[in-house]
Design an enzyme around this catalytic site. Structure first.
Site, PDB file in Angstrom:
ATOM      1  N   GLY A  53     -64.882  31.228  88.206  1.00 44.25           N
ATOM      2  CA  GLY A  53     -64.023  30.364  89.027  1.00 44.25           C
ATOM      3  C   GLY A  53     -62.963  31.164  89.758  1.00 44.25           C
ATOM      4  O   GLY A  53     -62.642  30.889  90.923  1.00 44.25           O
TER       5      GLY A  53
ATOM      6  N   ASP B 245     -56.226  29.815  78.791  1.00 41.98           N
ATOM      7  CA  ASP B 245     -57.566  30.267  78.393  1.00 41.98           C
ATOM      8  C   ASP B 245     -57.707  30.449  76.884  1.00 41.98           C
ATOM      9  O   ASP B 245     -58.793  30.756  76.399  1.00 41.98           O
ATOM     10  CB  ASP B 245     -57.894  31.600  79.085  1.00 41.98           C
ATOM     11  CG  ASP B 245     -58.069  31.423  80.591  1.00 41.98           C
ATOM     12  OD1 ASP B 245     -58.373  30.298  81.028  1.00 41.98           O
ATOM     13  OD2 ASP B 245     -57.892  32.411  81.318  1.00 41.98           O
TER      14      ASP B 245
HETATM   15  C1  S3P Z   1     -56.997  32.704  86.339  1.00 45.73           C
HETATM   16  C2  S3P Z   1     -56.276  31.547  86.304  1.00 45.73           C
HETATM   17  C3  S3P Z   1     -56.532  30.462  85.344  1.00 45.73           C
HETATM   18  C4  S3P Z   1     -57.427  30.901  84.192  1.00 45.73           C
HETATM   19  C5  S3P Z   1     -58.578  31.735  84.664  1.00 45.73           C
HETATM   20  C6  S3P Z   1     -58.078  32.975  85.386  1.00 45.73           C
HETATM   21  C7  S3P Z   1     -56.665  33.722  87.359  1.00 45.73           C
HETATM   22  O1  S3P Z   1     -57.145  29.390  86.028  1.00 45.73           O
HETATM   23  O2  S3P Z   1     -57.931  29.781  83.503  1.00 45.73           O
HETATM   24  O3  S3P Z   1     -59.397  32.132  83.582  1.00 45.73           O
HETATM   25  O4  S3P Z   1     -57.129  34.871  87.243  1.00 45.73           O
HETATM   26  O5  S3P Z   1     -55.930  33.387  88.298  1.00 45.73           O
HETATM   27  P1  S3P Z   1     -56.245  28.262  86.762  1.00 45.73           P
HETATM   28  O6  S3P Z   1     -55.291  28.973  87.592  1.00 45.73           O
HETATM   29  O7  S3P Z   1     -57.195  27.450  87.583  1.00 45.73           O
HETATM   30  O8  S3P Z   1     -55.634  27.473  85.642  1.00 45.73           O
END
Ligand code: S3P
Length: 441
Positions: free
Chosen positions: A98, A319
């Site tokens: 993601g 996380d």
């Molecule tokens: C991350 C932000 C988090 C986290 C992901 C890594 C990042 O997600 O859960 O594993 O590297 O910016 P969200 O910002 O959508 O909460």
């Protein structure tokens, strides 16, 4: 199709010694992205060679960036400058990540060419409207599949302009996507967060010589600057260390030192929450490495007690909840989490996956719409499903330390996205774990 990998954990282990877990995933993605967009050669050490980061590396290679490595965490990136990327010949597959997809959406929105971002089955179900909508407000043209899901088709050649955006969810990914698009936008891009989230993008942009302003809950930058290559030392990932912090806390007789862990204040919710539950964690040799705080963390086993998890800690531990729920299952009394609906749209629905697994191991775990209520108790052996989620798999591996019988965790291949070498490292530390293809020993 790759064979399914299952873990089996025998009861009675304890964790001891000193070790360093792999590099921080968030920082590794950003190092590859900013190094590619900088002018000059960026040298990275400590890079995470997990599948998520390798997807980001492959994407920039496909857009014409020359890189040596990664090899044992080292990488040399020949930056092409903010306007030097070339169109890729095929869609860019971001795998399970993601972070990669959302941050890339911000970068690609500012290019002169069209791009397409795809992902695996899990990523293809994750919400992208949270980045697509504000990017569209900046002038980007992005089309999605139904329900604002991937794939993302990003139309280039648009002129972007800065916006002032108040994020409805506390998300470092959304904040970062907008700041990265802001590098290409006319005027100032400002993002305001409802609660502090990880600030690696801001810190690393500054490390590349870019002016980023922070004021209260807002962060802003002006477009049309340049990034100057630099060297980056990526510390060990606190999100990977978290499994061992919990494992050593719950397994009697444990005493473990985790070396060179990133302890950025926007990432230490797991330390704060575990301490509130009674864990014995010591921060040793705190130091600054390349603009990020780093320390060794010593953890010894201790009886834990249940708590109500403070709201402000949620984005700081976002996380780490799968393994924190294992700590809660081993604690005396009740642990309550509310206000954490975001957990349902991670690599899996982490509330459902953890509640199901904990119940299969004999723990009373009650899902709520935006959280969970867990009664500490005696874990028993059994079979749990990781839902293809790396952090669910590693969390239940740690549960094996306190279970009355063997724990089998199904579908653990995706541990390679964030923690390559997990089984060998955890076994060396004292977790009686073995991995097998298709459940055969
Ligand atoms: C991350 C932000 C988090 C986290 C992901 C890594 C990042 O997600 O859960 O594993 O590297 O910016 P969200 O910002 O959508 O909460």
């Amino acid at each position: 199709m790759d064979k399914r990998i299952d873990y089996r954990i025998e009861p009675g282990g304890r964790l001891q010694g000193r070790l360093r877990v792999p590099g921080d995933k968030s920082m590794s993605h950003r190092a590859v992205m900013l190094g590619s967009l900088a002018e000059g050669t960026t040298e990275v050490s400590g890079l995470l060679e997990g599948e998520d980061v390798l997807a980001t590396v492959a994407a920039f290679r496909a857009m014409g960036v020359a890189m040596d490595g990664p090899e044992r965490g080292g990488m040399r990136i020949q930056g092409v400058g903010l306007h030097g990327l070339k169109p890729a010949a095929a869609p860019l597959n971001m795998g399970n990540s993601g972070t990669a997809m959302r941050l890339m959406a911000g970068i690609l929105a500012g290019q002169a060419f069209d791009s397409e971002l795809t992902g695996d089955a899990s990523l293809s179900q994750r919400p992208m409207g949270r980045v697509v909508d504000p990017l569209a407000a900046m002038g980007a043209a992005i089309t999605t599949a139904a329900g604002a899901r991937p794939p993302l088709k990003i139309h280039g050649g648009r002129s972007l302009h800065g916006i002032d955006y108040a994020m409805p969810v506390a998300s470092a990914q959304v904040k970062s996507a907008l700041l990265l698009a802001g590098l290409y936008a006319a005027g100032t891009t400002r993002v305001t967060e409802p609660a502090p989230t990880r600030d690696h993008t801001e810190r690393m942009l500054r490390g590349f010589g870019y002016r980023v302003q922070s004021a209260g809950a807002g962060v802003s930058l002006a477009g049309d600057g340049r990034l100057q290559a630099c060297s980056i030392e990526v510390p060990a990932d606190i999100s990977s260390a978290a499994f061992l912090l919990v494992g050593a806390s719950i397994a009697p007789g444990s005493d473990l030192l985790l070396e060179h862990v990133g302890i950025n204040p926007t990432r230490i919710g797991v330390i704060n929450i575990l301490r509130q539950m009674g864990a014995e964690l010591e921060i040793e040799r705190p130091r600054q490495v390349g603009g990020e705080p780093v320390a060794d963390i010593r953890v010894r086993s201790r009886a834990l007690h249940g708590i109500r998890i403070p709201q402000e800690q949620i984005p700081l531990a976002i996380d780490e909840f799968p393994v924190l729920f294992i700590a809660a299952a081993c604690a005396e009394g009740e642990t309550v989490l509310t206000g954490a609906a975001e957990l349902r749209v991670k690599e899996s629905d982490r509330i459902a996956a953890m509640a199901n697994g904990l119940q299969a191991l004999g723990i009373a775990a009650q899902e709520t719409e935006d959280g969970i209520v867990i009664q500490g108790g005696q874990l028993r052996g059994g079979i749990v499903d990781s839902a293809g989620d790396h952090r669910i798999a590693m969390a239940f591996a740690m549960a094996g330390l306190r279970a009355g019988g063997p724990v089998q965790v199904r579908d653990c291949r995706n541990v390679n996205t964030s923690f390559p070498g997990f089984v060998a490292l955890a076994r060396d530390a004292g977790l009686p774990i073995s991995a097998s293809a298709d459940g055969n020993a």
